[in-house]
Motif scaffolding. Structure first.
Motif, PDB file in Angstrom:
ATOM      1  N   THR A 194       8.516  53.053   2.504  1.00  0.00           N
ATOM      2  CA  THR A 194       9.477  52.201   3.222  1.00  0.00           C
ATOM      3  C   THR A 194       9.284  52.279   4.737  1.00  0.00           C
ATOM      4  OG1 THR A 194      11.229  53.888   3.404  1.00  0.00           O
ATOM      5  CG2 THR A 194      11.154  52.570   1.372  1.00  0.00           C
ATOM      6  N   LYS A 195       8.512  53.263   5.198  1.00  0.00           N
ATOM      7  CA  LYS A 195       8.247  53.402   6.628  1.00  0.00           C
ATOM      8  C   LYS A 195       6.895  52.827   7.036  1.00  0.00           C
ATOM      9  CE  LYS A 195      11.020  57.658   6.778  1.00  0.00           C
ATOM     10  NZ  LYS A 195      11.003  59.124   7.026  1.00  0.00           N
TER      11      LYS A 195
ATOM     12  N   TRP B 199       0.518  44.685  10.680  1.00  0.00           N
ATOM     13  CA  TRP B 199       0.992  44.572   9.296  1.00  0.00           C
ATOM     14  C   TRP B 199       1.094  43.108   8.877  1.00  0.00           C
ATOM     15  CZ3 TRP B 199       5.363  41.903   7.936  1.00  0.00           C
ATOM     16  CH2 TRP B 199       6.342  41.687   8.916  1.00  0.00           C
ATOM     17  N   ARG B 200       1.422  42.242   9.819  1.00  0.00           N
ATOM     18  CA  ARG B 200       1.519  40.806   9.535  1.00  0.00           C
ATOM     19  C   ARG B 200       0.141  40.236   9.196  1.00  0.00           C
ATOM     20  NH1 ARG B 200       6.549  39.063  11.936  1.00  0.00           N
ATOM     21  NH2 ARG B 200       7.489  40.780  13.117  1.00  0.00           N
TER      22      ARG B 200
ATOM     23  N   ASP C  17       3.883  46.052  15.814  1.00  0.00           N
ATOM     24  CA  ASP C  17       4.604  45.096  14.966  1.00  0.00           C
ATOM     25  C   ASP C  17       3.735  43.886  14.644  1.00  0.00           C
ATOM     26  OD1 ASP C  17       6.938  44.199  13.581  1.00  0.00           O
ATOM     27  OD2 ASP C  17       7.375  42.832  15.239  1.00  0.00           O
TER      28      ASP C  17
ATOM     29  N   TYR D 226       3.230  53.725  15.930  1.00  0.00           N
ATOM     30  CA  TYR D 226       4.245  53.232  15.004  1.00  0.00           C
ATOM     31  C   TYR D 226       4.952  51.979  15.499  1.00  0.00           C
ATOM     32  CZ  TYR D 226       7.742  55.269  18.127  1.00  0.00           C
ATOM     33  OH  TYR D 226       8.511  55.552  19.218  1.00  0.00           O
TER      34      TYR D 226
ATOM     35  N   ARG E  16       6.630  47.879   3.057  1.00  0.00           N
ATOM     36  CA  ARG E  16       8.054  47.521   3.067  1.00  0.00           C
ATOM     37  C   ARG E  16       8.242  46.007   3.141  1.00  0.00           C
ATOM     38  NH1 ARG E  16       9.214  49.805   7.549  1.00  0.00           N
ATOM     39  NH2 ARG E  16       9.088  47.914   8.818  1.00  0.00           N
ATOM     40  N   GLU E  17       7.556  45.369   4.072  1.00  0.00           N
ATOM     41  CA  GLU E  17       7.720  43.926   4.257  1.00  0.00           C
ATOM     42  C   GLU E  17       7.025  43.133   3.146  1.00  0.00           C
ATOM     43  OE1 GLU E  17       9.756  42.892   6.473  1.00  0.00           O
ATOM     44  OE2 GLU E  17      10.011  44.859   7.428  1.00  0.00           O
TER      45      GLU E  17
ATOM     46  N   PRO F 209       5.009  49.409   7.379  1.00  0.00           N
ATOM     47  CA  PRO F 209       5.466  48.013   7.419  1.00  0.00           C
ATOM     48  C   PRO F 209       4.812  47.082   6.413  1.00  0.00           C
ATOM     49  CG  PRO F 209       5.195  48.841   9.648  1.00  0.00           C
ATOM     50  CD  PRO F 209       4.656  49.898   8.726  1.00  0.00           C
ATOM     51  N   GLN F 210       3.490  47.184   6.211  1.00  0.00           N
ATOM     52  CA  GLN F 210       2.858  46.232   5.292  1.00  0.00           C
ATOM     53  C   GLN F 210       3.330  46.425   3.854  1.00  0.00           C
ATOM     54  OE1 GLN F 210       1.208  48.514   7.066  1.00  0.00           O
ATOM     55  NE2 GLN F 210      -0.499  49.431   5.942  1.00  0.00           N
TER      56      GLN F 210
END
Length: 503
Positions: A442-443, A364-365, A361, A358, A448-449, A445-446
């Motif tokens: 929302t948990k 997801w970008r 970081d 998790y 939510r962001e 990342p791809q």
């Protein structure tokens, strides 16, 4: 439908069907369908074909002609003579859970051929029996292409398409520029073939890449079992390159055909993550930053000395193409893994490595970058532009009749989820899919962001505006969450307790 149409399409259809597949390639429909009069009727029940058909109908595609011979659901996306690209999930030819002593289930692993077959028929009708259909993917480097094609029944579908639609050029394309010889889950030797490199396009997001905020001099991007040199060139503070084949960028209509699965490095893999398989070299794809948080990385959680040594020697293994030193480094890494097990490390503890947790970081970008590069690529200038409008059209059909949970995407455990989803926006569809899987979007990342993008956005609506076409009604995401029928997938080890819904 222009790019703005893709960004604004908030409709997602959910169809419930029997959680199983026809095992009779090329997967003929098992009932008469009005739009294909005289078509051969298969002897084996085909929930995949039936669910795709119903999903397209539920979205009111060519609704005026539904249940008639004129019904042409993809007619608004495709003109006769054009090129259509189909992107299934063909990640591997066997379930890697077999390494852990589990059965080699493949229903939960790859996009099923019965779903693909239905899409082929509806695309062929929209093409008016002339044009090009390309089915392509970039599986992991150790996948045997012929085996995964046979596994999904695509070889039989190709033969069927050539006979049924002789004026359509039907192609199966392996877009990998790198392959590998794999033994017991580790790469023994890599083979790079760039003989068709001139057919690929490096799409540069430059400073608009979501990776820019985390690019620094003290850490490097990585991807498991690949060396760093190509990654170093592709991703800098000013250049961020993704390598697409021109077939994908220049297609007139793209249909994304993902599998409904969990993913050890991204939480889930549905529409957004499936598009990672459009990139020709995997080492253009930052999956993590080397190391643990204590030294600025997000490759794995902080651990003890044996943990660090295991990954230290694994990294040396990844840097070499072949040879005795590569095998030696792999053996040392395995030694430290076994030593940790002897000292009480839980089974599957190494699954949190390689970005499989998790705290990742980075990935997801990359996932969002790839879709932004695709959507905003201008075919005339061959560059990305935030103001680019193209006539490329896009659609998603998600195969979730049998889903994959726990250690997906390579070692999933099957879930009889019994759904097929369809829609025109990958972010909306993944948000609905994650909710059905029992996860809080929302948990992830791809997701939510993805809704917070201010430049090169992927949606011009909010999650509360998504229209879920389900069981004869149009529902909101919140209403779907409260409805019965969520599948409650188990997350992968590194995301356990981090992405599940609280209710």
């Amino acid at each position: 439908m222009l790019v703005s149409g893709i960004l604004a399409d908030r409709r997602v259809a959910i169809v419930r069907e029997s959680p199983r597949y026809s095992n009779d390639p090329p997967f003929h429909p098992s009932e008469n369908v009005a739009e294909f009069p005289g078509q051969y009727i298969g002897k084996v029940d085909n929930p995949g074909f039936r669910a795709v058909r119903q999903a397209l109908a539920d979205l009111k595609l060519d609704g005026a002609n539904w249940k008639t011979s004129r019904w042409n659901p993809f007619g608004q996306y495709v003109n006769p003579g054009e090129t259509v690209f189909l992107k299934p999930n063909l990640v591997a030819h066997f379930n890697h859970g077999i390494y852990d002593g589990r059965d080699n289930d493949t229903d939960s692993l790859v996009t099923n051929g019965s779903v693909l077959r239905a899409v082929v028929d509806y695309v062929a009708k929209a093409l008016d029996m002339r044009g090009t259909i390309i089915v392509g993917d970039c599986p992991i480097q150790g996948t045997y292409w012929d085996d995964v094609i046979h596994l999904t029944g695509l070889d039989a579908i190709k033969d069927y398409a050539h006979a049924a639609y002789p004026s359509i050029d039907f192609q199966l394309r392996d877009y990998r520029l790198g392959r590998a010889s794999v033994e017991n889950g580790r790469v023994r030797a890599r083979i790079v073939d760039e003989s068709e490199r001139d057919k690929y396009v490096e799409v540069d997001l430059g400073k608009e890449s979501l990776l820019v905020p985390i690019i620094g001099s003290n850490v490097e991007f990585g991807v498991p079992q690949y060396p760093r040199y190509r990654m170093r060139r592709a991703h800098t503070a000013t250049t961020n390159l993704y390598l697409f084949h021109r077939d994908i960028l220049d297609a007139d209509f793209v249909v994304n055909l993902p599998k409904m699965k969990t993913h050890m490095k991204a939480g889930i893999t549905c529409a957004l993550k499936n598009f990672v398989g459009t990139i020709g070299h995997k080492d253009y794809l930052p999956h993590f930053r080397f190391g643990s948080p204590k030294n600025g990385g997000d490759e794995f959680p902080d651990g003890g000395v044996f943990w660090d040594l295991m990954w230290y020697f694994s990294h040396w293994d990844w840097e070499l193409e072949s040879g005795w030193r590569k095998r030696l480094y792999a053996m040392i890494a395995v030694f430290f893994a076994k030593l940790q097990r002897l000292l009480g490390a839980p089974r599957g503890f190494s699954n949190t490595g390689g970005g499989g947790w998790y705290g990742n970081d980075t990935l997801w970008r990359t996932i969002l970058d790839i879709h932004r590069a695709f959507v905003y690529f201008d075919r005339d200038s061959r560059k990305v532009s935030s103001s680019a409008l193209t006539n490329k059209k896009y659609f998603v059909i998600l195969d979730g009749l049998v889903g994959g949970q726990k250690e997906g995407p390579l070692a999933p455990t099957p879930v009889e989820s019994g759904v097929v989803l369809a829609g025109g926006n990958p972010l909306a569809l993944d948000t609905v899919a994650s909710t059905l899987m029992g996860f809080d979007w929302t948990k992830i990342p791809q997701l939510r962001e993805g809704y917070g993008l201010t430049t090169m956005p992927l949606a011009t609506f909010s999650p509360r505006e998504i229209e879920v076409h389900y069981e004869g009604a149009v529902r909101s995401l919140n209403e779907l969450r409260k409805a019965k029928g969520a599948c409650a997938f188990h997350p992968p080890t590194g995301f356990r307790g981090r992405i599940e819904c609280s209710m």
